[in-house]
Design an enzyme around this catalytic site. Structure first.
Site, PDB file in Angstrom:
ATOM      1  N   LYS A   1      48.475  38.677  30.253  1.00 10.98           N
ATOM      2  CA  LYS A   1      47.047  38.426  30.060  1.00 10.98           C
ATOM      3  C   LYS A   1      46.637  39.053  28.726  1.00 10.98           C
ATOM      4  CE  LYS A   1      42.583  38.817  32.352  1.00 10.98           C
ATOM      5  NZ  LYS A   1      41.833  39.375  33.491  1.00 10.98           N
ATOM      6  N   PRO A   2      45.927  38.308  27.868  1.00 12.31           N
ATOM      7  CA  PRO A   2      45.598  38.820  26.530  1.00 12.31           C
ATOM      8  C   PRO A   2      44.718  40.068  26.533  1.00 12.31           C
ATOM      9  CG  PRO A   2      45.249  36.450  26.642  1.00 12.31           C
ATOM     10  CD  PRO A   2      45.528  36.914  28.033  1.00 12.31           C
TER      11      PRO A   2
ATOM     12  N   HIS B   1      40.293  44.352  38.069  1.00 17.45           N
ATOM     13  CA  HIS B   1      39.301  45.194  37.403  1.00 17.45           C
ATOM     14  C   HIS B   1      38.980  46.537  38.052  1.00 17.45           C
ATOM     15  CE1 HIS B   1      38.652  41.855  34.743  1.00 17.45           C
ATOM     16  NE2 HIS B   1      38.289  41.072  35.737  1.00 17.45           N
TER      17      HIS B   1
ATOM     18  N   ASN C   1      42.114  42.711  29.256  1.00 17.30           N
ATOM     19  CA  ASN C   1      41.621  43.019  30.595  1.00 17.30           C
ATOM     20  C   ASN C   1      40.894  44.353  30.558  1.00 17.30           C
ATOM     21  OD1 ASN C   1      41.636  42.130  33.442  1.00 17.30           O
ATOM     22  ND2 ASN C   1      42.565  44.125  33.762  1.00 17.30           N
ATOM     23  N   THR C   2      39.902  44.481  31.430  1.00 13.32           N
ATOM     24  CA  THR C   2      39.142  45.723  31.539  1.00 13.32           C
ATOM     25  C   THR C   2      39.267  46.265  32.949  1.00 13.32           C
ATOM     26  OG1 THR C   2      37.567  44.958  29.884  1.00 13.32           O
ATOM     27  CG2 THR C   2      36.860  46.776  31.303  1.00 13.32           C
TER      28      THR C   2
ATOM     29  N   HIS D   1      33.484  38.473  39.396  1.00 12.36           N
ATOM     30  CA  HIS D   1      33.817  38.221  37.986  1.00 12.36           C
ATOM     31  C   HIS D   1      33.212  39.323  37.127  1.00 12.36           C
ATOM     32  CE1 HIS D   1      34.330  36.164  34.163  1.00 12.36           C
ATOM     33  NE2 HIS D   1      33.031  36.270  33.942  1.00 12.36           N
TER      34      HIS D   1
END
EC number: 3.1.27.-
Length: 153
Positions: free
Chosen positions: A64-65, A41, A67-68, A148
């Site tokens: 990965k479908p 991230h 992500n930011t 997270h």
């Protein structure tokens, strides 16, 4: 005589079951939660998603479908950990909202197979919410570190 292939379908089934129970969000070995957060991230200088996602996908061996990437330093993101606690999406109370919005890029998977994953980029300017925990050995010496990315608002 050729090899006995009667067990081959069973082997494929077992491999498929093992892969399906392997968590996609598992933290790679030898990384702390904060280090994995950084890889996934933190990106001070924006990169195109197809390139930026390589560093994430190379740890997990899949596309990965979504992500930011936050275009800020780890230190600046970690300052959010000093702000008041709020409830995370999972019900825990260790989340914190950024004091100000940041530039970020959201990457959405559009196709391909690992390692040739393709993504669509969406540049945005938003607040973020991170979950923070005490540092583990190998993490920066802050009282709390982001582990997270809970939400973008």
């Amino acid at each position: 005589m050729g090899p006995d292939l009667r067990c081959f379908p069973l082997l494929l089934l077992l491999l498929g079951l093992w892969w399906s129970v392997r968590p996609l969000c598992a933290i790679p070995k030898n990384l702390t939660r904060a280090q994995w957060f950084t890889i996934q991230h933190i990106q001070p200088s924006p990169l195109q998603c197809n390139k930026a996602m390589n560093s994430v996908n190379n740890y997990t061996w899949h596309c990965k479908p979504q992500n930011t990437f936050l275009h800020d330093s780890f230190q600046d993101v970690a300052t959010a950990c000093n702000l008041p606690n709020i409830t995370c999406k999972n019900g825990q109370n260790n989340c914190h909202q950024s004091a100000k919005p940041v530039s970020l890029t959201q990457c959405s998977f559009t196709g391909g197979n690992y390692p040739n994953c393709r993504y669509k980029d969406a540049a945005q300017y938003k607040f973020f919410i991170v979950a923070c925990d005490p540092p583990q050995k190998g993490d920066p010496p802050y009282p709390f570190v982001p582990v997270h990315l809970d939400k973008i608002i």
